[in-house]
Design a protein around this motif. Structure first.
Motif, PDB file in Angstrom:
ATOM      1  N   ASP A 144     -50.483  -2.666  17.118  1.00 49.65           N
ATOM      2  CA  ASP A 144     -51.295  -1.453  17.206  1.00 49.65           C
ATOM      3  C   ASP A 144     -52.759  -1.755  17.522  1.00 49.65           C
ATOM      4  O   ASP A 144     -53.599  -0.868  17.504  1.00 49.65           O
ATOM      5  CB  ASP A 144     -51.186  -0.638  15.908  1.00 49.65           C
ATOM      6  N   GLY A 145     -53.077  -3.035  17.774  1.00 49.80           N
ATOM      7  CA  GLY A 145     -54.454  -3.382  18.125  1.00 49.80           C
ATOM      8  C   GLY A 145     -55.428  -3.233  16.968  1.00 49.80           C
ATOM      9  O   GLY A 145     -56.630  -3.145  17.177  1.00 49.80           O
ATOM     10  N   GLY A 146     -54.920  -3.246  15.750  1.00 46.72           N
ATOM     11  CA  GLY A 146     -55.774  -3.006  14.578  1.00 46.72           C
ATOM     12  C   GLY A 146     -56.704  -4.152  14.231  1.00 46.72           C
ATOM     13  O   GLY A 146     -57.636  -3.961  13.457  1.00 46.72           O
ATOM     14  N   VAL A 147     -56.462  -5.318  14.794  1.00 45.13           N
ATOM     15  CA  VAL A 147     -57.286  -6.486  14.445  1.00 45.13           C
ATOM     16  C   VAL A 147     -58.137  -6.876  15.648  1.00 45.13           C
ATOM     17  O   VAL A 147     -57.609  -7.128  16.729  1.00 45.13           O
ATOM     18  CB  VAL A 147     -56.397  -7.659  13.981  1.00 45.13           C
ATOM     19  N   ASN A 148     -59.454  -6.927  15.455  1.00 48.07           N
ATOM     20  CA  ASN A 148     -60.344  -7.054  16.615  1.00 48.07           C
ATOM     21  C   ASN A 148     -60.864  -8.463  16.858  1.00 48.07           C
ATOM     22  O   ASN A 148     -61.658  -8.683  17.765  1.00 48.07           O
ATOM     23  CB  ASN A 148     -61.504  -6.063  16.506  1.00 48.07           C
ATOM     24  N   HIS A 149     -60.455  -9.429  16.035  1.00 48.52           N
ATOM     25  CA  HIS A 149     -60.946 -10.801  16.246  1.00 48.52           C
ATOM     26  C   HIS A 149     -59.902 -11.782  15.749  1.00 48.52           C
ATOM     27  O   HIS A 149     -59.317 -11.579  14.676  1.00 48.52           O
ATOM     28  CB  HIS A 149     -62.278 -10.993  15.506  1.00 48.52           C
ATOM     29  N   ILE A 150     -59.700 -12.850  16.513  1.00 50.71           N
ATOM     30  CA  ILE A 150     -58.661 -13.823  16.166  1.00 50.71           C
ATOM     31  C   ILE A 150     -58.904 -14.439  14.786  1.00 50.71           C
ATOM     32  O   ILE A 150     -57.959 -14.762  14.059  1.00 50.71           O
ATOM     33  CB  ILE A 150     -58.568 -14.918  17.266  1.00 50.71           C
ATOM     34  N   GLU A 151     -60.175 -14.570  14.383  1.00 50.19           N
ATOM     35  CA  GLU A 151     -60.452 -15.230  13.107  1.00 50.19           C
ATOM     36  C   GLU A 151     -59.977 -14.423  11.906  1.00 50.19           C
ATOM     37  O   GLU A 151     -59.618 -14.987  10.879  1.00 50.19           O
ATOM     38  CB  GLU A 151     -61.963 -15.502  12.972  1.00 50.19           C
ATOM     39  N   VAL A 152     -60.019 -13.119  11.999  1.00 54.11           N
ATOM     40  CA  VAL A 152     -59.670 -12.320  10.817  1.00 54.11           C
ATOM     41  C   VAL A 152     -58.200 -11.912  10.783  1.00 54.11           C
ATOM     42  O   VAL A 152     -57.721 -11.361   9.794  1.00 54.11           O
ATOM     43  CB  VAL A 152     -60.572 -11.065  10.672  1.00 54.11           C
TER      44      VAL A 152
END
Lengths: 253, 350
Positions: free
Chosen positions: B120-128
């Motif tokens: 769903d694209g809910g995470v905006n950065h690979i680190e988190v």
């Protein structure tokens, strides 16, 4: 010849060392004032006692407070030339941690007219990966399924809540688009207009939890005992809680 | 004066030696891999310089079951290398206390070219991203403080954190940055298709025909060379009545995003079955059949799918043959990405 070179060499070295010492001294004696912002959380004029006190909101609903936390960031002062001194650090004000309620910053000398801060975490810090310090995800103020910080959190028990164990729980966040809950708060500082380099400026701010329910929009526990995602309700709640601050005292010494 | 000169000279040499010594301890930078002809990746290493030591630490963490509450699950439990780091042959992956996930585990590859993570694209950065599976009660079910406490007790981790980041400090930021260095380095770009495009290998007539069919009927969403356009689309799947997953709408709060999911890359699609966000299709044939005859009309259905997609039997057959040229066996078997010595990946019993 060799000896001569060595002398020049050591001379340069001494000069270099001297310059380093000098610049360090200059830094530590930089002309500036200490800014201390103290947050005092209240329900109207009552002190907050976590878990153990029962409060009444403007709708007559009884509630206790188990957690009360909010982020303050980008604290800045504007002086008589309109110049901002900006600090991009974030601070988590946590009612459970007395030390967290005091922010200390070194700011340059100036005739300051106004204090600004962001209620929440600057949007850039919500999109830049793993952070540390006050923004460490172990602080339990970070959404893992929909990246972003919980900007403010209020939790407790209310007999008006029909959720499990009569919990009410407001985790307010959202940093982009029309559901952006970030709020810039500002206050005039008429007393701080004549600061001297030796001064410490202390600003005591109260935050009244009772503004969360109806400062702008009416949000009753019986109707909305949980707000846990970005959206219209979270935005309405942020409109309310953005009105919770009052300047109680400004101390210059 | 002579004496002072001598002392100062000795101090200078000592300081220089110290600086040189410190430099030797710095981690070794690695150039992130960008395959020839690919678009510019997102700069996922902008504030997290990719180093050999950071990569190796991330690799160890990725294969460490202690990251889960009961010590049964590592990242690799659900992200298996031989399945392009998806869960092979499982619609939903297994989690803590005999629970299932609610979505099909996506493959982990070419993540620097993905702008938003999760279906769903809910995470905006690979680190988190790892925070999500680590803390989900039906996945690894841990809390981050507890993971960090376990790592801090391990002398090997102390040394590896020091080698990667300069000091023995173990905190969430460093753990997440190390994991991102490993997962962000998983680049798959050496399939038969790639070798064909580079002129190193030839396609047979079936593969060539399948490629033509692909370009005509699939490439709008699964565009080359990444085989995804990274958009969110409703591809006409009827709502799964058990998980009731409306996809992107949960993140955006917008009804226009109802039933939209991320377009997945088709690289290594031959080894990542089952397919779709809920793993409902177990073969590529079923997937193509869905586009041919199974599209469910709804307000948010992608406009390119209103009529479905027509495929003849031969087109369908050759398309599957082409899709199998996207399997990159060097990636699936690359020892660099496998469990490091001392970490044996858990093999789930079924």
């Amino acid at each position: 010849m060799m000896k001569h070179n060595l002398k020049i060499f050591s001379g340069i070295y001494f000069l270099f060392t001297f310059l380093i010492v000098l610049s360090n001294t200059a830094l530590s004696q930089q002309k500036g004032i200490n800014l201390k912002v103290i947050f005092e959380n209240k329900v109207k004029s009552d002190s907050i006692i976590l878990y153990d006190s029962i409060y009444t909101n403007p709708f007559g609903e009884k509630y206790s407070i188990n957690k009360f936390r909010y982020y303050i960031s980008n604290v800045r002062l504007v002086n008589n030339q309109g110049v901002f001194t900006k600090n991009t650090a974030s601070f988590l004000i946590d009612e459970a941690d007395p030390q967290s309620k005091e922010i200390n910053l070194k700011v340059p000398m100036g005739h300051y007219k106004r204090l600004y801060f962001l209620l929440g975490v600057d949007s850039s810090k919500n999109v830049s990966g793993a952070q540390d310090g006050a923004l460490d995800p172990t602080k339990d103020m970070f959404w893992t399924w929909n990246t972003g910080y919980v900007m403010a959190k209020l939790e407790g028990i209310s007999t008006s809540s029909s959720l499990v164990n009569n919990k009410y729980e407001y985790h307010i966040g959202g940093f982009e688009g029309k559901y952006n809950v970030l709020k810039e708060i500002s206050f005039d500082l008429p007393e701080a207009d004549d600061l001297k380099p030796i001064n410490q400026l202390t600003i005591l701010i109260t935050a009244d939890v009772n503004e969360w329910w109806n400062a702008v929009h009416e949000i009753k526990i019986i109707q909305h005992a949980a707000i846990n995602s970005p959206g219209a309700l979270a935005l309405a709640m942020s409109d309310n809680y953005s009105k919770m601050f009052r300047i109680k005292k400004i101390i210059i010494n | 004066m002579k004496f002072i000169t001598l002392i100062s000279f000795i101090l200078f040499i000592a300081a220089s030696a110290f600086i040189i010594h410190e430099e030797q301890l710095l981690p070794h930078l690695i150039q992130p891999e960008v395959p020839k002809g690919w678009p510019k990746p997102n700069n996922i290493f902008a504030t997290n310089p990719l180093t050999e030591e950071g990569f190796q630490l991330g690799r160890k963490l990725f294969y460490d079951e202690r990251l889960s509450k009961d010590g049964n699950f590592s990242c690799a439990s659900c992200h298996q290398q031989f399945a392009a780091f998806a869960t092979y042959d499982h619609d939903f992956s297994h989690g803590f206390n005999n629970q299932f996930t609610t979505r099909n585990a996506p493959s982990l590859q070419n993540l620097a070219w993905v702008p938003l993570y999760h279906w769903d694209g809910g995470v905006n950065h690979i680190e988190v991203q790892p925070l999500s599976p680590l803390t989900a009660p039906n996945e690894m079910a841990e809390n981050i403080d507890s993971v960090l406490q376990k790592l801090r007790k391990d002398a090997v981790y102390k040394k590896m954190f020091k080698n990667a980041f300069g000091t023995e400090l173990i905190n969430s930021q460093r753990m997440l940055k190390a994991l991102a260095q490993f997962t962000g380095s998983l680049v798959s770009a050496n399939s038969k298709y790639d070798r064909f495009k580079n002129g190193q290998e030839k396609f047979n007539p079936s593969e060539l025909h399948g490629y033509e069919v692909f370009k005509a009927k699939c490439a709008t969403c699964h565009n080359e060379p990444l085989f995804t356009d990274n958009t969110f689309r409703n591809n006409g799947l009827p709502l799964n009545s058990f998980i009731k997953d409306f996809g992107r709408m949960r993140i955006s709060n917008e009804s226009k995003d109802s039933l939209k999911f991320r377009v997945p890359s088709l690289r290594n699609v031959g080894v990542t079955q089952p397919y779709m966000h809920d793993g409902r299709f177990y073969s590529l044939g079923q997937v193509i059949e869905h586009y041919r005859t199974g599209i469910q009309q709804s307000p948010t259905l992608d406009s390119s799918l209103r009529e479905g997609i027509a495929f003849t039997k031969l087109e369908k057959y050759d398309l599957i043959i082409f899709l199998n040229t996207l399997t990159d066996t060097t990636f699936l078997k690359n020892k660099k990405y496998s469990a490091p010595d001392g970490n044996t990946p858990l093999v789930l019993s079924h």
